[in-house]
Write a protein that holds these residues in place. Sequence first.
Motif, PDB file in Angstrom:
ATOM      1  N   UNK A 246       0.835  -1.204   0.000  1.00 16.72           N
ATOM      2  CA  UNK A 246       0.000   0.000   0.000  1.00 16.72           C
ATOM      3  C   UNK A 246       0.872   1.257   0.000  1.00 16.72           C
ATOM      4  N   UNK A 247       1.917   1.252   0.836  1.00 19.49           N
ATOM      5  CA  UNK A 247       2.795   2.417   0.926  1.00 19.49           C
ATOM      6  C   UNK A 247       3.527   2.669  -0.384  1.00 19.49           C
ATOM      7  N   UNK A 248       3.943   1.607  -1.057  1.00 16.41           N
ATOM      8  CA  UNK A 248       4.647   1.776  -2.331  1.00 16.41           C
ATOM      9  C   UNK A 248       3.730   2.410  -3.372  1.00 16.41           C
ATOM     10  N   UNK A 249       2.468   1.972  -3.408  1.00 16.91           N
ATOM     11  CA  UNK A 249       1.500   2.536  -4.337  1.00 16.91           C
ATOM     12  C   UNK A 249       1.195   3.990  -3.977  1.00 16.91           C
ATOM     13  N   UNK A 250       1.071   4.260  -2.683  1.00 18.80           N
ATOM     14  CA  UNK A 250       0.819   5.622  -2.213  1.00 18.80           C
ATOM     15  C   UNK A 250       1.976   6.541  -2.590  1.00 18.80           C
ATOM     16  N   UNK A 251       3.207   6.050  -2.436  1.00 18.09           N
ATOM     17  CA  UNK A 251       4.367   6.839  -2.815  1.00 18.09           C
ATOM     18  C   UNK A 251       4.387   7.162  -4.298  1.00 18.09           C
ATOM     19  N   UNK A 252       3.968   6.188  -5.118  1.00 19.62           N
ATOM     20  CA  UNK A 252       3.915   6.421  -6.575  1.00 19.62           C
ATOM     21  C   UNK A 252       2.875   7.486  -6.904  1.00 19.62           C
ATOM     22  N   UNK A 253       1.715   7.423  -6.265  1.00 20.65           N
ATOM     23  CA  UNK A 253       0.667   8.425  -6.496  1.00 20.65           C
ATOM     24  C   UNK A 253       1.149   9.799  -6.043  1.00 20.65           C
ATOM     25  N   UNK A 254       1.832   9.847  -4.905  1.00 15.47           N
ATOM     26  CA  UNK A 254       2.341  11.116  -4.382  1.00 15.47           C
ATOM     27  C   UNK A 254       3.399  11.725  -5.292  1.00 15.47           C
ATOM     28  N   UNK A 255       4.038  10.916  -6.125  1.00 14.15           N
ATOM     29  CA  UNK A 255       5.111  11.390  -6.998  1.00 14.15           C
ATOM     30  C   UNK A 255       4.604  12.029  -8.289  1.00 14.15           C
ATOM     31  N   UNK A 256       3.282  12.001  -8.523  1.00  9.86           N
ATOM     32  CA  UNK A 256       2.717  12.533  -9.763  1.00  9.86           C
ATOM     33  C   UNK A 256       2.125  13.914  -9.529  1.00  9.86           C
ATOM     34  N   UNK A 257       2.416  14.893 -10.396  1.00  7.48           N
ATOM     35  CA  UNK A 257       1.847  16.238 -10.222  1.00  7.48           C
ATOM     36  C   UNK A 257       0.362  16.263 -10.540  1.00  7.48           C
ATOM     37  N   UNK A 258      -0.331  17.231  -9.969  1.00  9.72           N
ATOM     38  CA  UNK A 258      -1.741  17.439 -10.278  1.00  9.72           C
ATOM     39  C   UNK A 258      -1.875  18.266 -11.557  1.00  9.72           C
ATOM     40  N   UNK A 259      -2.965  18.040 -12.272  1.00  9.98           N
ATOM     41  CA  UNK A 259      -3.247  18.749 -13.522  1.00  9.98           C
ATOM     42  C   UNK A 259      -3.815  20.127 -13.189  1.00  9.98           C
ATOM     43  N   UNK A 260      -3.082  21.187 -13.517  1.00  4.48           N
ATOM     44  CA  UNK A 260      -3.498  22.537 -13.146  1.00  4.48           C
ATOM     45  C   UNK A 260      -4.646  23.074 -13.994  1.00  4.48           C
ATOM     46  N   UNK A 261      -5.041  22.365 -15.020  1.00  3.89           N
ATOM     47  CA  UNK A 261      -6.190  22.809 -15.817  1.00  3.89           C
ATOM     48  C   UNK A 261      -7.507  22.375 -15.185  1.00  3.89           C
ATOM     49  N   UNK A 262      -7.435  21.623 -14.097  1.00  8.44           N
ATOM     50  CA  UNK A 262      -8.628  21.116 -13.417  1.00  8.44           C
ATOM     51  C   UNK A 262      -8.571  21.488 -11.936  1.00  8.44           C
ATOM     52  N   UNK A 263      -9.657  21.299 -11.196  1.00 13.95           N
ATOM     53  CA  UNK A 263      -9.576  21.468  -9.751  1.00 13.95           C
ATOM     54  C   UNK A 263      -8.446  20.618  -9.177  1.00 13.95           C
ATOM     55  N   UNK A 264      -7.700  21.201  -8.241  1.00 13.28           N
ATOM     56  CA  UNK A 264      -6.420  20.614  -7.828  1.00 13.28           C
ATOM     57  C   UNK A 264      -6.580  19.585  -6.718  1.00 13.28           C
ATOM     58  N   UNK A 265      -7.252  18.476  -7.050  1.00 11.76           N
ATOM     59  CA  UNK A 265      -7.353  17.375  -6.101  1.00 11.76           C
ATOM     60  C   UNK A 265      -7.648  16.079  -6.858  1.00 11.76           C
TER      61      UNK A 265
END
Length: 475
Positions: free
Chosen positions: A99-118
Amino acid sequence: MERLSGLDASFLYLETSTQLLHVVGLIELDPSTTPDGYSFEKLKAELAIRARMMPGFRRKIHDSRFNLDHPVWVDDPDFDIDRHCHRIAVPAPGGRKEVAELCGHIASQPLDRSRPLWEMWVIEGLEDGRVAVVSKMHHSGVDGVTGANMISQLCSLEPDAARPEIADTRGNETGGANNMELALGGLLGFASRPVQFAKMLPSAMPLLPGWIGRARRGEAMPAPFTAPRTSFNGTITGHRSVAFTKLAIADVKTVKNAFGVKVNDVVLTLVASALRMYLEDRGELPDSSLVAMVPVSVHATSDRPGTNKVSGMFSQLRTDIEDPAERLQAIAEANVVSKLHNEALGATLLQDWAQFASPATFGAAMRLYAGLRLAERHPVIHNLVVSNVPGPPVPLYFLGARIDGMYPMGPVFHGAGLTATVMSLEDKLDVGLIACSELAPDLWSLADAFPEALEELVKAAHEREQTSTQVATPS
């Protein structure tokens, strides 16, 4: 249309491909409590209803080349829950490390600034049939308090509680901002900055002499650039590692009551003790104390606009003291000094000066700072960020599923590649750790040091209580 404050906008300006400034949260759920059973489709549908009722989930960033001031928030007329709520399965066996490895991968990706930031990622396939949710919210739109408030509107005290009454603001949606209005408002804001600067400068002039005077009297918190260097104080990459653990609040209160200190003192001591063990095992323990930057909410005292209402307090972790009881008492004493000093600096100091942040200057400076690896060329500002977030002492349900654990994780920065966040929930203290993977490659060894650190303090507390009892009842 709502203009971002300087502090809110700074989190946009300072973000790079490696310094990602979103806040991550890992929520462990027991889906068996969900009325009529759990399904991803039901969870997403309920999230969609609530998100559409809450402006914070629908607003996005809008800017223009003609805008001289900070960007603005506008409602996204094309809001689509499918762009924000995603489904993924964790690899077998679905334990904490997977779970932590997957969470770390998700945390490593930037958010798309053309959309609401979440974003929210629903993770299925955990051991024992549990489900996890990883939330990502950009720091420009939330701080600790506002982020917790947004998540709280997705929670309830009962699994089958009625949906909370949330004002429907969809009739006020404006879609894209008028660029002429944006430019004129920005011009007025930009033109007023010299006047604002002139007003603030006299009050800022005494800050440095005052800090020096307090230091001479022993009444100052640690100064920036005085922290010792460790392996996690360097230039960060875009890779994130995550680890977490759970502690008993009853044990924390036992320590607190035995030594007559505050819960925050115990939390900082746990972080300090775990770090001392971690660095000792690696042969890296500095002779001088580590320094933590502790965010302090000023929502109750600040009248400035904006979402982020925080100041920062530097705190000695006293990792140079071997005995855990002495370390706790030293941290408690130092925290009193640091808190008084931080209050003397003013609740709005950071917000006021951040108004002068410039996207061109801040963005270029941060890219240059990272490219030249300047974090490794000057003294360490602080070693890590430590946050303590109080939560409710009762069970919580996330869209009907009971929350078994909630681990907030703030961003990491160049020069301070480790963040520890502690949140109380029900009868547990949930500890979330996030770090740059290259600077802290074995984060689980740090997480696993926390239970041992608490055990040390509980033992010291029992010894102290036993000694007090013997003194009070002499034979």
